[in-house]
Scaffold this motif. Sequence first.
Motif, short mmCIF file in Angstrom:
data_model
loop_
_atom_site.label_atom_id
_atom_site.label_comp_id
_atom_site.label_asym_id
_atom_site.label_seq_id
_atom_site.Cartn_x
_atom_site.Cartn_y
_atom_site.Cartn_z
N LYS A 195 0.86 -1.26 0.42
CA LYS A 195 -0.16 0.08 -0.06
C LYS A 195 0.53 1.29 -0.12
CE LYS A 195 -4.33 -1.74 2.27
NZ LYS A 195 -5.05 -1.49 3.44
N LEU A 244 -2.64 -16.57 -2.52
CA LEU A 244 -3.60 -15.80 -2.33
C LEU A 244 -4.98 -16.59 -2.00
CD1 LEU A 244 -5.30 -13.47 -2.10
CD2 LEU A 244 -6.03 -13.29 -4.21
N ASP A 263 -6.13 -18.09 1.65
CA ASP A 263 -7.30 -18.32 1.46
C ASP A 263 -8.14 -19.96 2.18
OD1 ASP A 263 -10.22 -17.84 1.47
OD2 ASP A 263 -10.90 -18.15 -0.46
N GLY A 289 -5.46 -15.54 7.65
CA GLY A 289 -6.13 -14.24 7.13
C GLY A 289 -4.71 -12.76 7.12
N PHE A 291 -2.99 -13.72 3.89
CA PHE A 291 -4.15 -13.67 2.56
C PHE A 291 -4.45 -12.28 1.93
CE2 PHE A 291 -8.94 -12.72 1.28
CZ PHE A 291 -9.04 -13.16 0.32
N VAL A 292 -4.33 -10.69 3.11
CA VAL A 292 -4.32 -9.91 2.67
C VAL A 292 -3.53 -8.86 2.42
CG1 VAL A 292 -5.36 -7.73 4.54
CG2 VAL A 292 -5.93 -9.30 4.64
N HIS A 293 -2.09 -9.49 2.72
CA HIS A 293 -1.06 -9.10 2.40
C HIS A 293 -0.76 -9.67 0.71
CE1 HIS A 293 3.18 -7.36 2.29
NE2 HIS A 293 3.52 -8.89 1.89
N LEU A 341 -3.17 -10.00 -1.01
CA LEU A 341 -4.66 -9.86 -1.86
C LEU A 341 -4.11 -7.76 -2.05
CD1 LEU A 341 -7.84 -9.49 -3.01
CD2 LEU A 341 -7.99 -8.67 -0.64
N ASN A 342 -4.02 -7.18 -0.60
CA ASN A 342 -3.37 -5.77 -1.40
C ASN A 342 -2.13 -5.79 -2.80
OD1 ASN A 342 -4.33 -4.78 0.41
ND2 ASN A 342 -2.86 -5.44 2.21
N ARG A 357 -4.27 -6.30 -5.18
CA ARG A 357 -4.54 -5.28 -6.25
C ARG A 357 -3.63 -4.22 -6.43
NH1 ARG A 357 -8.41 -4.72 -0.40
NH2 ARG A 357 -10.58 -5.92 -1.44
#
Length: 208
Positions: free
Chosen positions: A53, A118, A122, A127, A130-132, A134-135, A138
């Motif tokens: 991010k 990812l 999942d 989690g 997964f979120v890392h 996913l970022n 994106r």
Amino acid sequence: MKCKFLFLFFIIPLLGIAQFTDLNLKQIEKDISNPKSGYGYEKLIFKFKGYPKSLDSIEAQHLYYGRNFIKNKVSVGDDEFAKLADAFKAGDFQKCVVLGKVLYGKDPSNLDVILILLRAYDSLKDGINFVHHLNQLRLLTEAIKGSGDGKSEKTAFVVNSVGDEYILLNVLNIGQDFNRNSVTYKDSVIDVWSKEDVKIHIKVLYLN
């Protein structure tokens, strides 16, 4: 297509409108090879792996398209990737993580590898990882969406590979009911996906 199975699980919506910025591949190639430019590839990878991010849209563009100009990339045709793909198709997500982390270490911005990791995290209900990832996903897809608007050949979305094209199609909700027509050029192919009055132009780079 060797990695088409990846797109079957890509159901997580990637929302947001990317800013349409000029894409200068020659400048990107120059920038990523110069550590003093501010867009050195290793510097971008370091930020991408640690905190995706933190990258802005220009950095994301250099990271995604700069991958065309680096050595030792992971290809879907490599034996190591084939083993990862087989583990995914077999539903062995623990093995996916083990194999995927190795390939991710070699080629962190590889969308195919990120997608498998990812999905594996999942399924394993991890989690944090997964979120890392996913970022990261994106960030890279927003870079693609920022390369054009897809309304004409001149302003086509630009992707590094056919695999990335199908990921973009999924993000744009372009399904199998669209027809594809292609025009081949020296360094790329322009695919036009159409359905009734809707047309999406995607440029697939063949810089290697």
